[in-house]
Design a protein around this motif. Structure first.
Motif: not given
Length: 299
Positions: A227-232, A253-259, A244-251
């Protein structure tokens, strides 16, 4: 000497406070102090050094606590085994999990387990894969869910492969690579990175990939949780490589991130591990819920 006295001593050793130990054991402090004093008279040694501000085990107390923990664990196991012989699973199940577990929905797993075995007290602990594997080997945890670099296996425990995954590049929206279909490590090596702490299995996955490619990168920010890594990353402070399997759902839901897919990026394997030595009834029940049973672990 009895088991209750051992529980009192262990509680004082862990809390370093007679009042907190009494609260943990659901007994008045005077009773706990009296029982410990009686035990010290019986043993002929002082188990604790006491002052108005501090309580700490003596050398004799340290030795006693180590053996007392073993006795209490054996007593708990005896109760659990006796109950299991009648078809009732009781006792305690200690589960370890890395924060990026994706192969298993751990909260849903624990919900199903509690529904089937309500008499088992489940405790959950998060941590690094190497620490959790060591805790299983030492008997501190019953099972654990780990993630290790591709080709690396946990040692000294039974291990079952749950999934294989590749890392994705996480960039902030508006980054020069946002929207790219794929990249290579060489194309991103000059970027500033956010990653897990050096020396951890989670960090090793990316470090090894760059080393294998003969590349050096700059990790400016280290964090212990995704969570902190993605916020940074979302704030534009760097980019990251995450499972990828973990971060895909986070991205999602967050328009500030792209994979972005990384062609030669890190890979990891997720494992379920448990002790080779006489798993408890509660552990065997969890393996059954997971569909593992007692079949041989995968190689």
């Amino acid at each position: 000497m009895d088991l209750q006295q051992m529980r009192y001593v262990v509680a004082v050793a862990e809390t370093r406070n007679f009042t907190r130990a009494a609260e943990r054991c659901f007994v008045v402090q005077s009773s706990l102090s009296h029982r410990i004093a009686a035990l010290e008279r019986e043993l002929g040694v002082k188990l604790f050094a006491r002052s108005s501000r501090r309580v700490e085990p003596t050398s004799a107390g340290v030795a006693f606590v180590a053996a007392a923990r073993e006795c209490l664990a054996a007593a708990d196991r005896a109760v659990a085994d006796a109950a299991a012989a009648t078809g009732v699973v009781r006792g305690r199940l200690a589960v370890g999990v890395i924060v990026t577990t994706a192969a298993v929905d751990v909260p849903e797993l624990l919900r199903r387990y509690r529904a089937r075995y309500p008499d088992v007290r489940v405790v959950l602990r998060s941590g690094r894969s190497d620490e959790l594997a060591g805790a299983v080997r030492d008997g501190e945890l019953d099972i654990a869910f780990l993630g290790l670099p591709e080709g690396e296996r946990p040692s000294g425990v039974e291990a079952l492969v749950l999934d294989h995954d590749e890392h994705a590049l996480v960039v902030p929206a508006g980054h020069r690579l946002a929207g790219a279909s794929r990249v290579t490590l060489r194309e991103i090596a000059e970027e500033t990175f956010v990653d897990f702490a050096a020396g951890t299995p989670a960090r090793a996955q990316s470090d090894r990939a760059f080393a294998a490619a003969g590349l050096v990168r700059d990790v400016a920010y280290e964090a212990g949780v995704v969570e902190l890594i993605s916020r940074l990353v979302a704030r534009g402070l760097g980019i990251a490589l995450l499972p990828s399997a973990y971060v895909r759902p986070l991205a999602a839901d967050d328009p500030a991130l792209e994979l972005v897919r990384v062609l030669d990026g890190p890979h990891r394997t997720e494992y379920l591990v448990w002790s080779r030595f006489n798993p408890s009834p509660a552990t065997r029940a969890m393996l059954d819920v997971l569909g593992v049973g007692q079949r041989p672990a995968e190689t």
